[in-house]
Design an enzyme around this catalytic site. Structure first.
Site, PDB file in Angstrom:
ATOM      1  N   CYS A  79     -94.578  25.216 -82.267  1.00 22.22           N
ATOM      2  CA  CYS A  79     -95.993  24.889 -82.443  1.00 22.22           C
ATOM      3  C   CYS A  79     -96.433  25.141 -83.883  1.00 22.22           C
ATOM      4  O   CYS A  79     -96.085  24.389 -84.769  1.00 22.22           O
ATOM      5  CB  CYS A  79     -96.833  25.661 -81.427  1.00 22.22           C
ATOM      6  SG  CYS A  79     -98.476  24.944 -81.175  1.00 22.22           S
ATOM      7  N   HIS A 167     -94.258  24.346 -76.048  1.00 24.52           N
ATOM      8  CA  HIS A 167     -93.888  25.757 -75.844  1.00 24.52           C
ATOM      9  C   HIS A 167     -92.784  25.869 -74.794  1.00 24.52           C
ATOM     10  O   HIS A 167     -93.067  25.816 -73.588  1.00 24.52           O
ATOM     11  CB  HIS A 167     -95.107  26.565 -75.413  1.00 24.52           C
ATOM     12  CG  HIS A 167     -96.106  26.775 -76.505  1.00 24.52           C
ATOM     13  ND1 HIS A 167     -96.072  27.863 -77.344  1.00 24.52           N
ATOM     14  CD2 HIS A 167     -97.152  26.015 -76.910  1.00 24.52           C
ATOM     15  CE1 HIS A 167     -97.059  27.777 -78.215  1.00 24.52           C
ATOM     16  NE2 HIS A 167     -97.734  26.655 -77.978  1.00 24.52           N
ATOM     17  N   GLU A 169     -91.231  28.452 -73.927  1.00 30.35           N
ATOM     18  CA  GLU A 169     -91.220  29.770 -73.310  1.00 30.35           C
ATOM     19  C   GLU A 169     -92.095  29.874 -72.068  1.00 30.35           C
ATOM     20  O   GLU A 169     -91.940  30.811 -71.274  1.00 30.35           O
ATOM     21  CB  GLU A 169     -91.654  30.844 -74.331  1.00 30.35           C
ATOM     22  CG  GLU A 169     -93.119  30.809 -74.746  1.00 30.35           C
ATOM     23  CD  GLU A 169     -93.427  29.841 -75.883  1.00 30.35           C
ATOM     24  OE1 GLU A 169     -94.497  29.952 -76.481  1.00 30.35           O
ATOM     25  OE2 GLU A 169     -92.583  28.961 -76.167  1.00 30.35           O
ATOM     26  N   SER A 221     -94.836  61.156 -65.373  1.00 29.54           N
ATOM     27  CA  SER A 221     -96.094  60.703 -64.775  1.00 29.54           C
ATOM     28  C   SER A 221     -95.921  60.240 -63.340  1.00 29.54           C
ATOM     29  O   SER A 221     -96.907  60.047 -62.628  1.00 29.54           O
ATOM     30  CB  SER A 221     -96.660  59.545 -65.598  1.00 29.54           C
ATOM     31  OG  SER A 221     -95.828  58.403 -65.448  1.00 29.54           O
ATOM     32  N   SER A 226     -91.702  56.600 -67.664  1.00 27.15           N
ATOM     33  CA  SER A 226     -91.262  57.975 -67.937  1.00 27.15           C
ATOM     34  C   SER A 226     -90.062  58.346 -67.073  1.00 27.15           C
ATOM     35  O   SER A 226     -89.187  59.112 -67.495  1.00 27.15           O
ATOM     36  CB  SER A 226     -92.410  58.964 -67.713  1.00 27.15           C
ATOM     37  OG  SER A 226     -92.815  58.997 -66.364  1.00 27.15           O
TER      38      SER A 226
END
Length: 509
Positions: A79, A167, A169, A221, A226
């Site tokens: 693009c 695009h 993706e 957490s 984590s």
């Protein structure tokens, strides 16, 4: 070190999606702002230029020097990247006369073009641009067109340099993966050996070398980031990793006990700390969202600092930082002031004097989960929905009290447990309940009530950057609503949030 594709970011909303598609093809890549181009060493196999909200015709449009790339290694402009190269070499880029946004179909594919190999006639692609390449320089050749866009793609003669105005993706470009695979494998020569197993092997080896067996402290957490970071460190240094799991009183119902048991079953050296009263006392009388976050963060720092000082000779602080947080902090728009303050609750103070280790700071969330599965971690941890650092503190709108926490924990428990029972939990990205700071009139038996309103929210997403509300079955929503109102004292009305992100956010605060 890995073979690497460099993605130069011009500020496109799709840049992270390009990176994720490349990595899904087992090729390691990094995103860098166009104005902070990295060293292009021997392991860099190619470069991709992203799209941009800018027009190449703007006076302040991004204009990087590509002399060290063009003709020296494969280059793909998407693009804006394609338009920039075309204009810089003397082509003509003008505002589109017709709308070039949304689905389109290729009407011409140049035979023998490596980039377009294996793509079907009339393949659907996704356009998203206000400008278009009207004319290309003489040393450029058109490799694909749509009915309305003559130069949908080009190649520069005698160079492995390509530009496309669609695009590949995005999901709507049905054969976008074919095109990207052609670029990565056939044109760049990537070996596609960046896999979860290879990441685990190289990361554990690197952690052993970096940490030299020194002690590391990590605040767990209960979330996937984590937890996976902890397991990688555990493989590298064993019981030299000291994990601290703090109950801030704002976790889900029974979460502290359940998650703590899971961590111990995984062999982690973990200490559970019940500090719920300290957090809830600090929140008393506070309604403003950022002030709530700050207080939760400050108490966490105090508790974590105290626990860290109980460990003799600890040298390192481990964090579960993931790649989107890193990208945000070095954004093409400059260091962002908009990073959510609950990503790393409050940060940790300089006086702790610990060196930082972040084993996941090159990974996206879905990759973190793949790594966790490859290490045989329990799905209870790996497949958990994202949960904010301040927990229910930012899902209780207005003042946080022990009674309001109790109400929301019960509501949330009914919502999530029914979602699992109906087989819906793994189909949504994130589900949450919100206790609203309003009351509504109701009728229970022969009496009028004036009680709390709760909102339920479930969204589908791939990375949390954008999200659509989930169309949950009516029979499920009906059962959940009835269960909440009948079983949770203090609630007489349930609503379902049907807003998407953007314009709304996933969390309410």
């Amino acid at each position: 070190m890995e073979e690497t594709i460099i993605i130069l970011d011009f500020g496109s909303q799709y840049t992270q999606l390009i990176a994720r598609r490349v990595r899904e093809l087992n090729v390691y890549c990094e995103i860098h702002p166009y104005n902070k181009m990295p060293e292009l060493g021997p392991l860099v196999k190619g470069v991709i230029l992203s799209g941009s909200p800018f027009s190449v015709r703007d006076n302040d449009a991004p204009a990087p020097n590509l002399d060290n790339i063009r003709g020296k290694m494969p280059l793909l402009g998407v693009c804006y990247g394609a338009q920039y190269m075309a204009q810089k070499d003397g082509g003509e880029v003008l505002p589109s006369k017709i709308r070039e946004y949304g689905r389109a179909n290729l009407s011409f594919i140049k035979q023998g073009c490596e980039l377009m190999k294996g793509m079907s006639d009339h393949s659907q692609v996704w356009m998203s641009h206000g400008d278009t390449i009207l004319n290309i320089p003489s040393d450029f050749e058109t490799i694909t067109s749509t009915e309305n866009v003559k130069v949908a793609g080009y190649k520069i003669k005698d160079e492995a340099t390509y530009g496309i105005q669609f695009h590949p993706e995005v999901y709507h470009s049905e054969e976008g993966t074919v095109l990207l695979n052609n670029f990565l494998v056939d044109i760049c020569g990537c070996s596609q050996d960046w896999t979860p197993d290879s990441f685990i092997e190289t990361t554990v080896a690197a952690l052993k070398e970096k940490l030299h067996g020194e002690k590391v402290v990590l605040g767990l957490s209960g979330g996937v980031d984590s937890s996976v970071a902890a397991m990688l460190l555990h493989r590298a240094i064993g019981d030299k990793l000291y994990c601290v799991f703090v109950d801030n009183g704002l976790l889900r119902k029974n979460e502290f006990e359940d998650v703590l048991h899971s961590y111990k079953d995984m062999g982690l050296n973990v200490k559970g700390v019940d500090a719920s009263d300290r957090f809830l006392d600090a929140l008393e009388g506070i309604s403003e969202p950022e002030e709530k976050r700050k207080r939760i963060g400050n108490v966490f720092i105090d508790v974590f600092d105290h626990e860290a000082h109980l460990i003799e000779d600890v040298k390192w602080l481990a964090q579960g930082t993931i790649y989107p947080d890193v990208i945000e902090s070095i954004s093409v728009k400059g260091p962002s002031a908009t990073i959510k303050s609950h990503h790393n609750v409050g940060g940790l103070p300089d006086y702790m004097k610990l060196k930082i280790v972040e084993p996941l700071n090159t990974l996206f969330k879905d990759e973190v989960r793949r790594i966790g599965r490859a290490m045989d971690m329990p799905s209870f941890i790996i497949d958990r929905h994202p949960f904010p650092g301040p927990g229910l503190g930012i899902r209780i709108l207005g003042e946080v009290s022990r009674e309001r926490v109790r109400i929301l924990q019960e509501v949330d428990h009914i919502f999530i447990s029914n979602m699992k029972e109906y087989g819906l939990y793994d189909e949504v990205w994130q589900a949450l309940a919100v206790l609203l700071p309003i009351q509504s009139v109701g009728v229970m038996g022969d009496e009028r009530t004036y009680e709390n309103v709760v909102a339920l929210r479930a969204v589908g997403s791939t990375d949390g950057m954008t999200a659509d509300w989930s169309q949950l079955p009516y029979d499920y929503l009906s059962k959940v609503s009835n269960d909440i109102i009948n079983k949770v004292k203090g609630v007489n009305r349930v609503v379902y949030d049907i807003s998407s992100k953007p314009p709304a956010t996933i969390e309410w605060e």
